[in-house]
Scaffold this active site. Sequence first.
Site, PDB file in Angstrom:
ATOM      1  N   ASP A 114       0.765  -0.756   0.336  1.00 34.99           N
ATOM      2  CA  ASP A 114      -0.067  -0.101   0.208  1.00 34.99           C
ATOM      3  C   ASP A 114       1.182   0.745  -0.061  1.00 34.99           C
ATOM      4  O   ASP A 114       1.750   1.258   0.947  1.00 34.99           O
ATOM      5  CB  ASP A 114      -0.656  -0.224   1.517  1.00 34.99           C
ATOM      6  CG  ASP A 114      -2.515   0.227   1.035  1.00 34.99           C
ATOM      7  OD1 ASP A 114      -2.719  -0.177   0.710  1.00 34.99           O
ATOM      8  OD2 ASP A 114      -3.043   0.549   2.115  1.00 34.99           O
TER       9      ASP A 114
ATOM     10  N   TYR B 103       2.318   5.077   1.457  1.00 35.26           N
ATOM     11  CA  TYR B 103       1.613   5.488   2.570  1.00 35.26           C
ATOM     12  C   TYR B 103       0.898   6.616   2.960  1.00 35.26           C
ATOM     13  O   TYR B 103       0.757   7.246   1.734  1.00 35.26           O
ATOM     14  CB  TYR B 103       3.424   6.361   3.174  1.00 35.26           C
ATOM     15  CG  TYR B 103       4.186   5.275   3.219  1.00 35.26           C
ATOM     16  CD1 TYR B 103       5.034   4.639   4.370  1.00 35.26           C
ATOM     17  CD2 TYR B 103       5.676   5.610   2.055  1.00 35.26           C
ATOM     18  CE1 TYR B 103       6.216   4.020   4.137  1.00 35.26           C
ATOM     19  CE2 TYR B 103       7.309   4.862   2.122  1.00 35.26           C
ATOM     20  CZ  TYR B 103       7.284   4.113   2.873  1.00 35.26           C
ATOM     21  OH  TYR B 103       8.651   3.325   2.898  1.00 35.26           O
TER      22      TYR B 103
ATOM     23  N   PHE C  92       8.340   1.677  -1.011  1.00 30.63           N
ATOM     24  CA  PHE C  92       9.112   2.293   0.230  1.00 30.63           C
ATOM     25  C   PHE C  92       9.687   3.620   0.228  1.00 30.63           C
ATOM     26  O   PHE C  92      10.696   3.706   1.255  1.00 30.63           O
ATOM     27  CB  PHE C  92      10.047   0.607   0.221  1.00 30.63           C
ATOM     28  CG  PHE C  92       9.442  -0.374   0.915  1.00 30.63           C
ATOM     29  CD1 PHE C  92       8.868  -0.729   2.264  1.00 30.63           C
ATOM     30  CD2 PHE C  92       9.041  -2.050  -0.176  1.00 30.63           C
ATOM     31  CE1 PHE C  92       9.069  -1.762   2.682  1.00 30.63           C
ATOM     32  CE2 PHE C  92       9.503  -2.689  -0.262  1.00 30.63           C
ATOM     33  CZ  PHE C  92       8.938  -2.873   1.135  1.00 30.63           C
TER      34      PHE C  92
ATOM     35  N   HIS D  20       8.645  -9.814   5.748  1.00 35.91           N
ATOM     36  CA  HIS D  20       9.357  -8.581   5.789  1.00 35.91           C
ATOM     37  C   HIS D  20       9.628  -7.479   6.730  1.00 35.91           C
ATOM     38  O   HIS D  20      10.637  -8.216   7.707  1.00 35.91           O
ATOM     39  CB  HIS D  20       7.798  -7.951   6.344  1.00 35.91           C
ATOM     40  CG  HIS D  20       7.248  -6.838   5.230  1.00 35.91           C
ATOM     41  ND1 HIS D  20       7.698  -5.103   5.954  1.00 35.91           N
ATOM     42  CD2 HIS D  20       6.433  -6.060   4.062  1.00 35.91           C
ATOM     43  CE1 HIS D  20       7.180  -4.067   4.646  1.00 35.91           C
ATOM     44  NE2 HIS D  20       6.887  -5.132   4.175  1.00 35.91           N
TER      45      HIS D  20
END
Length: 227
Positions: free
Chosen positions: A68, A70, A81, A190
């Site tokens: 998703d 931010y 990221f 992750h």
Amino acid sequence: MTHNSPQIEESWREALIEEFEAPYFIELKDFLKKEKNLYRIFPPGPQIFSAFNLTPLPAVKVVIIGQDPYHGYGQAHGLCFSVPDGVQIPPSLVNIYKELNDDLGIPVPKTGNLEKWARQGVLLLNATLTVRAGQAGSHQGKGWEVFTNTVIKTVSDLRAGVVFLLWGKYAQEKQSLVNSQKHFILTAPHPSPFSANRGFFGCKHFSKTNRFLEENGLGAIDWNPVD
């Protein structure tokens, strides 16, 4: 080309043209129009397809899959990221930088902007390309995943020797979209603070990626985000 297709780099436009005409994508656009009238949406419109515009399809060497964008102000700019210069580096990216430092000795950068990776052929793809301000996951299940799954399959079908870095369960569920005979798939937990200690730290994905690219004559990535 139709007036309906989004502002997206030409090689991607050609490869994905049928998606932009598909009923699910037209519904997704209607949903986004309504959302924009009611809420603040991230990333800003011109940056929704940044990953594609910075990394044309023929240039893709590595794919990193996020979930998703931010949802905080000024954070999302269309690359998973990554955050723009001057924005505080998010926790998962802090851990990516720790692993990068451990793996390749790259000094921990002061910026969270990964555009330099994207320009070298690292497709920084979120599964969902938009989000409502302050509400994580608010645009999941609206059609973006259908689109980005097609993107992953398109890279798998049309390219060869791409490294897929699948971090966390969500990204690893996309593995079935990739032809493992043609591509190199690396999986790890992750990088978020909740799971990085379970095997993301020490995975050495950056050096492994470069070794694979070099062995296949594709040229290594300079993983230092700073010039």
